[in-house]
Write an enzyme that holds these catalytic residues in place. Sequence first.
Site, PDB file in Angstrom:
ATOM      1  NE  ARG A 146      -5.533  -7.218   7.040  1.00 19.42           N
ATOM      2  CZ  ARG A 146      -4.535  -6.471   6.649  1.00 19.42           C
ATOM      3  NH1 ARG A 146      -4.441  -5.953   5.857  1.00 19.42           N
ATOM      4  NH2 ARG A 146      -5.150  -5.880   8.385  1.00 19.42           N
ATOM      5  CB  ALA A 161     -18.289  -9.693 -11.613  1.00 18.32           C
ATOM      6  CG  ASP A 221      -2.846  -9.911  -0.648  1.00 17.32           C
ATOM      7  OD1 ASP A 221      -4.004  -9.267  -0.509  1.00 17.32           O
ATOM      8  OD2 ASP A 221      -1.692  -9.251  -0.088  1.00 17.32           O
ATOM      9  N   GLY A 227       6.256 -11.031   1.720  1.00 20.31           N
ATOM     10  CA  GLY A 227       7.331 -10.134   2.844  1.00 20.31           C
ATOM     11  C   GLY A 227       7.774 -10.750   3.754  1.00 20.31           C
ATOM     12  CB  THR A 246      -1.427 -13.313   2.268  1.00 17.91           C
ATOM     13  OG1 THR A 246      -1.775 -12.286   1.649  1.00 17.91           O
ATOM     14  CG2 THR A 246      -0.344 -14.252   1.468  1.00 17.91           C
TER      15      THR A 246
HETATM   16  O1  F6P Z   1      -1.741  -8.028   2.718  1.00 19.16           O
HETATM   17  C1  F6P Z   1      -2.356  -8.453   3.496  1.00 19.16           C
HETATM   18  C2  F6P Z   1      -3.742  -7.099   2.543  1.00 19.16           C
HETATM   19  O2  F6P Z   1      -4.786  -7.568   3.682  1.00 19.16           O
HETATM   20  C3  F6P Z   1      -3.994  -6.201   1.085  1.00 19.16           C
HETATM   21  O3  F6P Z   1      -4.862  -7.230   0.586  1.00 19.16           O
HETATM   22  C4  F6P Z   1      -4.192  -5.154   1.429  1.00 19.16           C
HETATM   23  O4  F6P Z   1      -3.948  -4.502   0.310  1.00 19.16           O
HETATM   24  C5  F6P Z   1      -3.051  -5.033   2.595  1.00 19.16           C
HETATM   25  O5  F6P Z   1      -2.935  -6.026   3.363  1.00 19.16           O
HETATM   26  C6  F6P Z   1      -3.558  -3.807   3.728  1.00 19.16           C
HETATM   27  O6  F6P Z   1      -2.729  -3.423   5.194  1.00 19.16           O
HETATM   28  P1  F6P Z   1      -2.911  -2.512   5.717  1.00 19.16           P
HETATM   29  O7  F6P Z   1      -3.783  -3.453   7.141  1.00 19.16           O
HETATM   30  O8  F6P Z   1      -1.172  -2.426   6.310  1.00 19.16           O
HETATM   31  O9  F6P Z   1      -3.605  -1.337   5.204  1.00 19.16           O
END
Ligand code: F6P
Length: 314
Positions: free
Chosen positions: A251, A186, A127, A104, A125
């Site tokens: 994160r 897993a 992701d 984004g 990111t």
């Molecule tokens: O895009 C990064 C991310 O950590 C995704 O893995 C997760 O779905 C999202 O952000 C969570 O977002 P927020 O911090 O807005 O809850």
Amino acid sequence: MSHLTLALLTSGGDAPGMNAALAWLNRLADQRGWRTLGIREGFAGLLRHDAFELHPNDSWRRARHGSTLLGSSRLATFTEDLPEIDAALEALGITSLVVLGGNGSMDAAAHLAGDRRQVIGLPATIDNDVPDSEATLGFDTAVNTGVRMLDGIRDAGEALPHLFALEVLGGNTGFLAHAVAEAGGADLVLVPEMPLAEEVILKQVEGAMAARRYAIIVTAEGYPDVEGVIARASAAVGKHPRFGRIGHAQRGGAPSGRDRKLALEFSLVAIEALATRQSGRLVWRRERAQLLPFADPGSKVVRKAFTATWKLPL
Ligand code: F6P
């Protein structure tokens, strides 16, 4: 003599390695005599003209830490706010901008590139969902965090067998879940791109339990009715489900060596691009860090196909 004012901005979910990239960008810019501004809290901060001078020694102190020293935001009204964001960049005298963030944020950055300034995007990111790029900043660290959790679950499973499930982040994609599942050993991975029939899940779970007495499923957030799926599989094998979520802990944390190295690679390419008057480009990785026009990720380049195998060898 400084001929360029470079602004750095982090947007969307933070990713380990963002601080390392900010520090490298700051240092490399300083070596060229450029001024570096940090924008606080992403595009929302830019709207408030919230910028400060970044000094290489200050940013370097944060390089080994997770999060982003600039703070971040998700600006839902970006498109409406575009004229004001443009005006803020003008008012702050910003001639060059590097945006660090996910998909984004890269789309947002693409809107700001034009005649009046150079804009470079740096995919950061956990992701790893930037089309066709092998890696995004933060992904490797988030995989390692997931693997550490799986190791802990395996210790517990070897002592006292259960059906375990661990949900990891990853937005609406399964790249992170799949990498965690493979690296952590897993028995099954559930990803939103490829929902599985419940009898297929059960067969794999039964196979793992027959082999080791316990089974571990890694699931991506966003997998449909995941708790129900796990509960039904558990009931079928006569176990209470042990379901956990990593959540936002995934994160955080200090960036891995690989993410720190990627931060340097990406930063070198970004600064070189600015020095050679390039703009509207994304730093992207295939075999090496390189530039790709912003327009490509959403249009011409096929989205990173999810070809992962869901079933791991028992
Ligand atoms: O895009 C990064 C991310 O950590 C995704 O893995 C997760 O779905 C999202 O952000 C969570 O977002 P927020 O911090 O807005 O809850």
